[in-house]
Motif scaffolding. Structure first.
Motif, PDB file in Angstrom:
ATOM      1  N   TRP A  67       0.834  -1.193   0.000  1.00 48.34           N
ATOM      2  CA  TRP A  67       0.000   0.000   0.000  1.00 48.34           C
ATOM      3  C   TRP A  67       0.868   1.242   0.000  1.00 48.34           C
ATOM      4  O   TRP A  67       1.918   1.264   0.627  1.00 48.34           O
ATOM      5  N   LYS A  68       0.407   2.269  -0.693  1.00 53.37           N
ATOM      6  CA  LYS A  68       0.992   3.603  -0.587  1.00 53.37           C
ATOM      7  C   LYS A  68      -0.039   4.429   0.171  1.00 53.37           C
ATOM      8  O   LYS A  68      -1.181   4.570  -0.272  1.00 53.37           O
ATOM      9  N   VAL A  69       0.395   4.945   1.328  1.00 51.04           N
ATOM     10  CA  VAL A  69      -0.530   5.631   2.223  1.00 51.04           C
ATOM     11  C   VAL A  69       0.011   7.022   2.539  1.00 51.04           C
ATOM     12  O   VAL A  69       1.206   7.187   2.798  1.00 51.04           O
ATOM     13  N   VAL A  70      -0.890   8.004   2.533  1.00 48.44           N
ATOM     14  CA  VAL A  70      -0.550   9.374   2.892  1.00 48.44           C
ATOM     15  C   VAL A  70      -1.234   9.679   4.219  1.00 48.44           C
ATOM     16  O   VAL A  70      -2.450   9.496   4.361  1.00 48.44           O
ATOM     17  N   PHE A  71      -0.442  10.148   5.195  1.00 45.36           N
ATOM     18  CA  PHE A  71      -0.936  10.487   6.530  1.00 45.36           C
ATOM     19  C   PHE A  71      -0.727  11.974   6.783  1.00 45.36           C
ATOM     20  O   PHE A  71       0.236  12.562   6.295  1.00 45.36           O
ATOM     21  N   ASP A  72      -1.606  12.554   7.615  1.00 44.20           N
ATOM     22  CA  ASP A  72      -1.277  13.873   8.145  1.00 44.20           C
ATOM     23  C   ASP A  72      -0.471  13.659   9.424  1.00 44.20           C
ATOM     24  O   ASP A  72      -0.277  12.520   9.866  1.00 44.20           O
TER      25      ASP A  72
END
Length: 148
Positions: free
Chosen positions: A132-137
């Motif tokens: 998975w490629k995940v973007v978090f704040d």
């Protein structure tokens, strides 16, 4: 068929060169170069490009050679900073979110991106069968995820 593949490859490389152009450091405006050298005095392995109206510089810092990519506007303002970080550099809220939502996955290719005063983190998460490629704040909220 081989000629068609070769032609398509050459055209693809040609279009890439149109949108981004490598330049020598002495071609970078002094306001940009001075701001870069003041902000990143220990940068090494420095490569400059022009991308549209922006100047992009890729470089390394630190003992392990952490990768950075920075974009500057023509007036010398830092627009975006993307830096490679280790798992230990992630905020605790993101580590907790990974443990909760991706338990058993390992982290890979972690980037901290600062743009317009906001910070996000791009993280690749892998297990034996999925990636998975995940973007978090910074608070650990998942802003985007896609299977790779």
């Amino acid at each position: 068929m081989k000629n068609l593949i070769l032609t398509i490859s050459i055209l693809g490389l040609s279009f890439t060169n149109i949108s981004a152009q490598d330049i020598h450091q002495n071609e970078v405006p002094s306001i940009i170069l001075n701001n870069f050298q003041k902000t990143f005095p220990k940068a090494s392995d420095i490569d400059w490009e022009i991308k549209g109206n922006l100047y992009e510089v890729e470089f390394e810092t630190g003992f392990l050679g952490d990768d950075h990519k920075v974009l500057y506007s023509r007036d010398g303002k830092l627009v975006r900073h993307e830096e490679e970080i280790s798992k230990s550099g992630l905020p605790k809220a993101i580590l907790a979110s990974i443990k909760r939502s991706f338990n058993g996955y390992r982290t890979d290719d972690i980037k901290k991106i600062t743009e317009g005063g906001k910070v996000i983190y791009n993280v690749e998460l892998k297990n034996y069968s999925q990636e998975w490629k995940v973007v978090f704040d910074a608070q650990g909220k998942i802003l985007q995820k896609r299977e790779d």
